[in-house]
Scaffold this active site. Structure first.
Site, PDB file in Angstrom:
ATOM      1  N   GLU A 156      -4.423 -12.285  14.163  1.00 10.45           N
ATOM      2  CA  GLU A 156      -4.130 -10.861  14.012  1.00 10.45           C
ATOM      3  C   GLU A 156      -5.361 -10.017  14.321  1.00 10.45           C
ATOM      4  OE1 GLU A 156      -1.084  -9.389  11.072  1.00 10.45           O
ATOM      5  OE2 GLU A 156      -2.883  -8.535  10.144  1.00 10.45           O
ATOM      6  N   GLY A 174      -5.024  -5.449   5.519  1.00  4.40           N
ATOM      7  CA  GLY A 174      -4.151  -6.338   4.765  1.00  4.40           C
ATOM      8  C   GLY A 174      -4.625  -7.773   4.741  1.00  4.40           C
ATOM      9  N   ARG A 175      -5.104  -8.295   5.875  1.00  7.25           N
ATOM     10  CA  ARG A 175      -5.517  -9.691   5.931  1.00  7.25           C
ATOM     11  C   ARG A 175      -6.857  -9.926   5.255  1.00  7.25           C
ATOM     12  NH1 ARG A 175      -5.342  -7.136  10.591  1.00  7.25           N
ATOM     13  NH2 ARG A 175      -7.099  -6.986  12.029  1.00  7.25           N
ATOM     14  N   GLU A 231      10.185  -5.474   3.878  1.00  8.44           N
ATOM     15  CA  GLU A 231      10.506  -6.735   3.207  1.00  8.44           C
ATOM     16  C   GLU A 231      10.146  -6.686   1.720  1.00  8.44           C
ATOM     17  OE1 GLU A 231       8.967  -7.795   7.417  1.00  8.44           O
ATOM     18  OE2 GLU A 231       8.506  -6.356   5.826  1.00  8.44           O
ATOM     19  N   HIS A 264      -0.839 -39.055  11.647  1.00  8.36           N
ATOM     20  CA  HIS A 264       0.349 -39.816  12.012  1.00  8.36           C
ATOM     21  C   HIS A 264       1.296 -38.993  12.875  1.00  8.36           C
ATOM     22  CE1 HIS A 264      -0.590 -43.206   9.307  1.00  8.36           C
ATOM     23  NE2 HIS A 264      -1.188 -42.270   8.594  1.00  8.36           N
ATOM     24  N   LYS A 282       0.837  -1.210   0.000  1.00 10.67           N
ATOM     25  CA  LYS A 282       0.000   0.000   0.000  1.00 10.67           C
ATOM     26  C   LYS A 282       0.870   1.257   0.000  1.00 10.67           C
ATOM     27  CE  LYS A 282      -3.661   0.046   2.605  1.00 10.67           C
ATOM     28  NZ  LYS A 282      -4.567   0.136   3.779  1.00 10.67           N
ATOM     29  N   LYS A 334       7.493  -3.848  13.577  1.00 12.00           N
ATOM     30  CA  LYS A 334       8.057  -3.170  12.403  1.00 12.00           C
ATOM     31  C   LYS A 334       8.933  -1.995  12.826  1.00 12.00           C
ATOM     32  CE  LYS A 334       4.157  -4.173   9.273  1.00 12.00           C
ATOM     33  NZ  LYS A 334       3.079  -3.552   8.467  1.00 12.00           N
TER      34      LYS A 334
END
Length: 547
Positions: free
Chosen positions: A353, A267-268, A212, A384, A206, A512
């Site tokens: 979040e 964002g999510r 990153e 398993h 955005k 951040k």
């Protein structure tokens, strides 16, 4: 102000939880042959069987009363109406507007946002068609064959996991690769497999400053230039999803290939926006639109279905029931479908979040549990390994099992074995196996009485472990959209009951900020270290190792 755990409705549920101590779901099923039918409901291509839960009519009514007390329907309507419900950031929450096909306006601060939403969808459609038709070519005239999507968080998880889930619908001739981790090993591994002349990079940020994402994009740009491209060629090989048009243009991108974002999309929740461009490039625009339409169908269901038939409402209430009245600290998602294997990670971010909060909307400290730990893996692999803890461990872990009834081009015996394991696991969790049954099974074993009793005890399964089973006719784009929206709204219901803001993420933001402060000290090796003793020591060790 009265917090939710001080209400009469909460007190009633606490007593109901105590009242069923010592009761067993196995006996409930034996007593009521219609139990499964009573606690099964369907919508939008999804069938939910929630009969294997620690509930009865009184408990379900108690949960509904709690939702009513916490004004969940009113809060839901406020979200869809574009009211500012993210009060700490003074924002509306309108990911639902991005898949609104009602033809009705959606107002934010007196402005209808739908014209911009629809224009962006058209822009995505046109760009995808240009790529798939070969109209948009690389600087040497080659058609684009590889898409590299660079993002982080929701800008990465949403597109990647939805693309994986829709593997049977991938377009021939297009390969999409996802890069999120700032660890250079990730992007180097991806770039090593590519030809820069037929590769398109989609950068999703955005602000165009996400640490990153920006660094990975700069690395990709340098790789492109080192391979023989020029700054003038950037526009044909790099596009952006960002609100910072100026920065994207200065990077070298064509302004026509910069797709917008809005503050009222978290964002999510952003895969429904232009962040979903890599999905459309992977499966084609029509399938991408079907994904949006499936989510819209679930939105409509959530808004209009009675609470007792409302999938997100029921799932949210059950989540509160186990978290707050049975001490469950986690919830496991178990997709019995290989292509849906990444879905637990998607819901993990969505849920944790959103509701991992310790302060209520009125800025009051919370003294009750909110969001659980979300985890999981694809079936049958988990059987398993960690299923052992779910079956015989002393912690309660509610589970969601997911299975498509039909899978395109699936080997029949494989799919039957998959389904048998899915259904068998939910049965075993509910039913268990008594000591007496285990003791009887060992009648023919060559064991003395003491060993027989001991082994029977080890083999005993308590059962009474809750689970939901979610079935789909098949996991097509429409059903996947509905499934994702269902979990979004489940998280909303839980947050509304707990009285938290499900749409900010200050815990993420702090990391951040501190990370940027530390980075400065790692890059500027002569800078004085003024952090705590542990952080200073770690930085110094890194400096010494990289001199």
């Amino acid at each position: 102000m009265t917090t939710v755990n001080q209400t009469e409705q909460w007190n009633v549920l606490s007593k109901l939880a105590q009242s069923i101590q010592g009761q067993h779901m196995r006996d409930w099923f034996n007593a009521d042959p219609q139990r499964a039918a009573k606690y099964t409901t369907s919508a939008c291509g999804i069938t939910l069987d929630y009969s294997k839960n620690l509930i009865n009519p009184d408990i379900l009514q108690g949960l509904l009363n709690l939702a009513h007390r916490q004004q969940v329907p009113q809060k839901r309507d406020a979200m869809f109406a574009g009211e500012i419900i993210n009060h700490t950031e003074q924002r509306a929450v309108l990911h639902t507007a991005l898949r609104n096909f009602s033809g009705e306006p959606v107002m934010v601060d007196g402005v209808d946002v739908m014209p911009d939403v629809l224009a962006t969808q058209d822009k995505i459609k046109d760009f995808v068609q240009q790529i798939h038709s070969g109209q948009h070519k690389g600087y040497t005239g080659k058609a684009i064959k590889h898409i590299v999507s660079i993002g982080i968080g929701g800008s990465f998880l949403g597109p990647k996991i939805m693309s994986e889930a829709l593997k049977p619908y991938w377009k021939d001739g297009i390969s999409v690769h996802y890069v999120a981790n700032v660890d250079a090993c990730h992007i180097q591994d991806v770039l090593a497999k590519l030809d820069h002349t037929d590769t398109l990079f989609v950068m999703s940020s955005k602000s165009f400053t996400t640490q990153e994402t920006l660094q990975n994009t700069l690395t990709a740009k340098q790789w492109f230039l080192d391979q023989g491209g020029s700054q003038n060629d950037i526009a044909k090989h790099f596009v952006a999803v960002s609100s910072n048009v100026k920065a994207a243009v200065e990077f070298g991108m064509d302004e026509n290939n910069i797709f917008p974002m809005w503050d009222w999309v978290g964002g999510r929740y952003s895969l429904w926006s232009a962040i979903g461009l890599p999905i459309a490039l992977t499966v084609g625009y029509e399938h991408y639109r079907a994904l949006l339409e499936g989510a819209f169908a679930m939105d409509t269901h959530f808004k209009t279905a009675p609470a007792t038939e409302n999938l997100p409402m029921l799932l949210g209430l059950l989540g509160v029931w186990y978290t707050n009245f049975h001490g469950a600290q986690s919830h496991v998602l178990l997709p019995y479908y290989h292509y849906l294997r990444g879905f637990p990670a998607y819901v993990q971010q969505l849920d944790m979040e959103s509701n991992g909060k310790g302060v209520a909307n009125q800025a009051d400290d919370i003294d009750y549990a909110t969001g659980p730990v979300i985890w999981g893996s694809e079936g049958t692999n988990g059987q398993h390994s960690f299923h052992q803890l779910i079956h015989q461990g002393k912690v309660l872990i509610p589970a969601d099992f997911m299975l498509p009834l039909n899978v395109p081009q699936q080997n029949d015996i494989h799919h039957a074995m998959l389904a048998s394991n899915c259904f068998g696991q939910t049965q075993a969790l509910m039913q268990g196996k008594t000591y007496q049954e285990c003791y009887a099974d060992l009648a023919s074993a060559d064991l003395d009485e003491s060993a027989r009793k001991g082994l029977a005890k080890h083999k005993t399964m308590p059962g009474n472990k809750p689970s939901n089973t979610l079935l789909f006719e098949q996991l097509d784009p429409h059903t996947l959209g509905a499934l994702v929206a269902m979990y979004e709204h489940k998280v909303f219901v839980q947050g509304a009951i707990w009285g938290v803001n499900s749409f900010d993420q200050w815990g993420v933001e702090l990391g951040k900020v501190l990370g940027n402060q530390v980075l400065d000290k790692l890059v500027n090796t002569d800078a004085t270290l003024e952090f705590d003793a542990s952080t200073n020591q770690l930085i110094e060790k890194f400096r010494q190792a990289n001199r």
